[in-house]
Motif scaffolding. Sequence first.
Motif, mmCIF file in Angstrom:
data_model
loop_
_atom_site.group_PDB
_atom_site.id
_atom_site.type_symbol
_atom_site.label_atom_id
_atom_site.label_comp_id
_atom_site.label_asym_id
_atom_site.label_seq_id
_atom_site.Cartn_x
_atom_site.Cartn_y
_atom_site.Cartn_z
ATOM 1 N N GLU A 84 -19.163 17.316 -8.075
ATOM 2 C CA GLU A 84 -20.050 17.088 -9.213
ATOM 3 C C GLU A 84 -20.373 18.420 -9.899
ATOM 4 O O GLU A 84 -20.185 19.490 -9.330
ATOM 5 N N ILE A 85 -20.839 18.340 -11.147
ATOM 6 C CA ILE A 85 -21.319 19.536 -11.833
ATOM 7 C C ILE A 85 -22.692 19.875 -11.267
ATOM 8 O O ILE A 85 -23.599 19.047 -11.269
ATOM 9 N N CYS A 86 -22.835 21.081 -10.770
ATOM 10 C CA CYS A 86 -24.095 21.433 -10.123
ATOM 11 C C CYS A 86 -24.348 22.930 -10.209
ATOM 12 O O CYS A 86 -23.474 23.700 -10.593
ATOM 13 N N ARG A 87 -25.560 23.310 -9.847
ATOM 14 C CA ARG A 87 -25.917 24.703 -9.700
ATOM 15 C C ARG A 87 -26.019 25.002 -8.209
ATOM 16 O O ARG A 87 -26.697 24.270 -7.473
ATOM 17 N N MET A 99 -28.591 17.049 -13.102
ATOM 18 C CA MET A 99 -27.800 18.066 -12.393
ATOM 19 C C MET A 99 -28.430 18.359 -11.037
ATOM 20 O O MET A 99 -29.644 18.493 -10.909
ATOM 21 N N ARG A 100 -27.590 18.475 -10.018
ATOM 22 C CA ARG A 100 -28.095 18.754 -8.684
ATOM 23 C C ARG A 100 -28.202 20.264 -8.453
ATOM 24 O O ARG A 100 -27.344 21.035 -8.878
ATOM 25 N N HIS A 101 -29.262 20.665 -7.779
ATOM 26 C CA HIS A 101 -29.475 22.053 -7.387
ATOM 27 C C HIS A 101 -29.201 22.161 -5.890
ATOM 28 O O HIS A 101 -29.865 21.487 -5.090
#
Length: 305
Positions: A56-59, A1-3
Amino acid sequence: MRHVFIINPAAGKGRALELIPVIENYFKGTHHKYVLKITEYPGHATKIAREYAESEICRIYSIGGDGTVNEIVNGIAGTRASLGVIPAGSGNDFIRSIHGEYKAKEIVSETISGEERSLDLARANGKYFINISSIGFDADIVYNARKFKRLPYIPGRMAYLFSLIYTTFKNKINEVKVTIDDNEEFDLKILLAAVANGRFYGGGMLPVPDAVLDDGFLDVCLVREVSRFKILTLFPKYIKGEHGQLEYVSFKRAKKIKIESKDTIALNIDGEILTGKEIEFEILKGAINVIYPVGMTTNESVVNI
């Protein structure tokens, strides 16, 4: 997961930028993917957040004040991205509802390591907000407080107090029609109305002290027309959340609320000032994922944190 860290360089008179090396140090030697993006103009945080949230799914982390949080919320609403709040502004009011005392450098690591929780999201005339929206005198205070915040050595709450005094002598009362959940309707001359998902705003003021971030309701504070003298006696209680005892103050709880005015009125949405004559508010239960700093368990009541 990308921050994804979205940094407002103007927030907190430069404090947001001081957290960059703290973030870089946290990820040093790890294999986590992260990116630092510095905003360049109003609305830029919304654009950045939307681009990442839709790809994308990220925080996505807000590093700034409540205005930066609001921009990011409007960028990720309706997506699977999660919101992290690392306070670095002058007010930092939203984070007060989910975190007690904190140290700026520690909350960076605590938030990155935190767990996600579904909270409610609110909307005013189609624009999302996660904390508090307001109209009338209160919105004028927010607008005028900006002038004082630009001055050196003026903290967030003091800026609001200065603005309160200034706005009191320029105050305009609005005649409005209020509709609650399509089944209760009344007219009144209003000093201000605060429509809340969170509890705090204005540098720690408590307009609706019983608001809860995940109960599926908006909490509404209505203050009827009062004299200038009463305005000055109202706000010490308003700041502390003790104004419910006053006869010209009332509270409502609703899923939808409409406020209509013959004249154009100021609308404050998490610190952003708009104007309009008809404003419709609604709550969207569990519509956004927010990262709770490590140590915050999911069975804790938001209102007691």
